[in-house]
Design an enzyme around this catalytic site. Structure first.
Site, PDB file in Angstrom:
ATOM      1  N   CYS A 161       0.838  -1.194   0.000  1.00  9.77           N
ATOM      2  CA  CYS A 161       0.000   0.000   0.000  1.00  9.77           C
ATOM      3  C   CYS A 161       0.877   1.249   0.000  1.00  9.77           C
ATOM      4  O   CYS A 161       1.863   1.330   0.742  1.00  9.77           O
ATOM      5  CB  CYS A 161      -0.901  -0.019   1.232  1.00  9.77           C
ATOM      6  SG  CYS A 161      -1.914   1.455   1.398  1.00  9.77           S
ATOM      7  N   CYS A 211      -6.596  -0.783   8.090  1.00  5.80           N
ATOM      8  CA  CYS A 211      -5.876   0.483   7.910  1.00  5.80           C
ATOM      9  C   CYS A 211      -5.621   1.071   9.289  1.00  5.80           C
ATOM     10  O   CYS A 211      -6.555   1.351  10.035  1.00  5.80           O
ATOM     11  CB  CYS A 211      -6.657   1.471   7.046  1.00  5.80           C
ATOM     12  SG  CYS A 211      -5.734   3.008   6.759  1.00  5.80           S
ATOM     13  N   GLN A 234      -6.570  20.190   8.249  1.00  2.84           N
ATOM     14  CA  GLN A 234      -5.356  19.533   8.706  1.00  2.84           C
ATOM     15  C   GLN A 234      -5.674  18.052   8.875  1.00  2.84           C
ATOM     16  O   GLN A 234      -6.766  17.671   9.291  1.00  2.84           O
ATOM     17  CB  GLN A 234      -4.873  20.148  10.013  1.00  2.84           C
ATOM     18  CG  GLN A 234      -4.420  21.591   9.891  1.00  2.84           C
ATOM     19  CD  GLN A 234      -3.205  21.755   8.982  1.00  2.84           C
ATOM     20  OE1 GLN A 234      -2.352  20.857   8.880  1.00  2.84           O
ATOM     21  NE2 GLN A 234      -3.111  22.896   8.314  1.00  2.84           N
ATOM     22  N   PHE A 281      -3.578  32.588   2.913  1.00  2.00           N
ATOM     23  CA  PHE A 281      -3.914  31.209   2.539  1.00  2.00           C
ATOM     24  C   PHE A 281      -4.695  30.588   3.700  1.00  2.00           C
ATOM     25  O   PHE A 281      -4.384  29.504   4.190  1.00  2.00           O
ATOM     26  CB  PHE A 281      -2.663  30.376   2.232  1.00  2.00           C
ATOM     27  CG  PHE A 281      -1.744  30.970   1.212  1.00  2.00           C
ATOM     28  CD1 PHE A 281      -1.952  30.768  -0.138  1.00  2.00           C
ATOM     29  CD2 PHE A 281      -0.654  31.742   1.608  1.00  2.00           C
ATOM     30  CE1 PHE A 281      -1.094  31.315  -1.088  1.00  2.00           C
ATOM     31  CE2 PHE A 281       0.210  32.291   0.678  1.00  2.00           C
ATOM     32  CZ  PHE A 281      -0.009  32.086  -0.678  1.00  2.00           C
ATOM     33  N   GLU A 309      -8.042  34.289   1.134  1.00  2.00           N
ATOM     34  CA  GLU A 309      -8.152  32.916   0.631  1.00  2.00           C
ATOM     35  C   GLU A 309      -8.715  32.948  -0.782  1.00  2.00           C
ATOM     36  O   GLU A 309      -9.631  33.714  -1.081  1.00  2.00           O
ATOM     37  CB  GLU A 309      -9.054  32.090   1.549  1.00  2.00           C
ATOM     38  CG  GLU A 309      -9.456  30.723   1.037  1.00  2.00           C
ATOM     39  CD  GLU A 309      -8.269  29.831   0.726  1.00  2.00           C
ATOM     40  OE1 GLU A 309      -8.310  29.157  -0.325  1.00  2.00           O
ATOM     41  OE2 GLU A 309      -7.303  29.806   1.521  1.00  2.00           O
ATOM     42  N   CYS A 360       3.751  22.418   4.596  1.00  2.00           N
ATOM     43  CA  CYS A 360       3.661  20.967   4.396  1.00  2.00           C
ATOM     44  C   CYS A 360       4.771  20.477   3.473  1.00  2.00           C
ATOM     45  O   CYS A 360       4.722  19.351   2.990  1.00  2.00           O
ATOM     46  CB  CYS A 360       2.293  20.592   3.828  1.00  2.00           C
ATOM     47  SG  CYS A 360       1.909  21.366   2.247  1.00  2.00           S
TER      48      CYS A 360
END
Length: 400
Positions: free
Chosen positions: A56, A134, A238, A265, A285, A357
């Site tokens: 996976c 999972c 998030q 943002f 935004e 990120c």
């Protein structure tokens, strides 16, 4: 055994690396290569909890213990900063999200003969791994997969594949089925029956023209900073609630006592709502649905939060506009905020909370800010995407 055969670190894509630079898949620091090329497990190599591991694409690092996971998250940031020749700041303790905490996931379907499958793609492949377990998904999301298989299999032809996007909202599980348009009264009624039977918060489909909602007994919301905000189907969140809290606390610490703050943002207002109490916040935004949700929630709560629909890549806040603010929050997509950072570097803003990120684009933008007179003081590393190579962080910049 030669020391050159020992795994000393984990590379950015998850391979173990020996002292002489060889890359070894699924190895942990402290492992060693035997003369035949096999792997001898060391003290940091653990048994992966999921039977799909190595197939996976959702996880690359389930064989690492907690200590090495934390080291990996921080090292990704350290290496990105070092690549830009930047001095390392103070690092705050690494936060790693626990198992079963991911509250927003997308799975794909595929047919294997007569078997209808739902799952993640294999690593570097379009093959779907049909998930029977999972350990990253919130249990509420995983529990919906088996009913979805049973519901969709007789209604999705063998030549059609769909993508299913799941999110955990205040009211339960939000389901969006993409690349499918239900037809006929029977199918529409079956959608309602399925949503009711599985206690869904909302059920929508999207055949390429935008989401159509078939079931939503009460408006779907997410609570941000104590404020219920209307949640667009599979809007950005998030990845985990604990990760959001870790980043929000970092942003609050960076913003400090500033009375006028810009959140750029801003999305649905994750960080705007975290800091708005007792101050005024301007939010910008480009995604209209998120902006409207944030504005409506702020207005209903009587908060001093003012929002503007603005594409900060094409039209960043200018230096003159930025100079009004005591602190600025940035949370750009993976590409970073090159255009906006160029204006910030010339501004009089005294504090910047940069949530990222992507350590690489963060380091590039950090270099621009530092060249403009800012100092990178602290970094909060966050591993919301447990067992993956995806790393997030919050960085504190202050004007010197």
């Amino acid at each position: 055994m030669n020391n050159i055969d020992e795994i000393i670190r984990i590379a950015s894509r998850g391979d173990g690396v020996t002292a002489d630079g060889r890359h070894v898949p699924f190895a942990a620091p402290g492992d060693s290569l035997n003369p035949g090329g096999g792997l001898i497990h060391g003290p940091h190599h653990i048994d992966p909890p999921c039977p799909h591991f190595q197939l996976c694409g959702g996880c690359q690092l389930q064989h690492l213990d907690e200590e090495v996971l934390k080291t990996f998250v921080q090292d990704r940031i350290v290496h990105a900063l070092s690549a830009q020749d930047l001095a390392l700041p103070e690092f705050m303790p690494v936060h790693i999200s626990p198992p079963h905490s991911r509250r927003r996931v997308a799975v794909r379907s595929a047919w294997a003969g007569k078997q209808f499958q739902l799952g993640f793609s294999s690593e570097k492949s379009h093959r779907i791994v049909d998930l029977k377990q999972c350990d990253i998904m919130a249990r509420e999301l995983f529990a919906v997969l088996e009913p979805l298989r049973a519901f969709l299999a007789p209604r999705i032809g063998p030549k059609r594949n769909v993508e299913i996007k799941l999110a955990l909202v205040d009211q339960g599980v939000d389901v969006l089925i993409e690349q499918w348009s239900p037809e006929g009264l029977e199918t529409h009624e079956a959608l309602t029956d399925f949503a009711t039977a599985n206690n869904l918060a909302r059920l929508s489909t999207d055949d390429g023209y935008g989401p159509t909602t078939y079931w939503e007994p009460e408006p779907a919301t997410v609570t941000l900073g104590g404020i219920a905000v209307a949640y667009p189907p599979y809007g950005f969140l998030q990845a985990t609630l604990d990760g959001e809290q870790a980043l929000s606390l970092a942003v609050q610490a960076i913003v400090g006592e500033a009375k006028l703050v810009a959140d750029l943002f801003s999305g649905l207002g994750t960080f705007a709502f975290a800091v708005v109490q007792g101050r005024k916040v301007f939010a910008a935004e480009a995604e209209r649905a998120a902006l409207l949700s944030m504005k409506a929630a702020a207005s209903k709560a009587g908060l001093s939060l003012f929002a503007e629909h603005r594409d900060l890549f094409r039209r960043p806040l200018t230096t003159a506009e930025l100079n009004r603010f005591g602190a600025v929050i940035l949370d750009p997509p993976r590409a970073g905020a090159r255009e906006q950072v160029a204006e910030l570097a010339k501004s009089d803003v005294s504090k910047i909370a940069y949530v990222s990120c992507n350590p690489s684009s963060f380091a590039r933008d950090a270099k621009t800010l530092i060249s403009g007179g800012f100092r990178l003081q602290r970094i909060w590393p966050v591993g919301q995407f447990r067992w993956s190579t995806h790393v997030e962080l919050a960085g504190e910049f202050t004007r010197q």
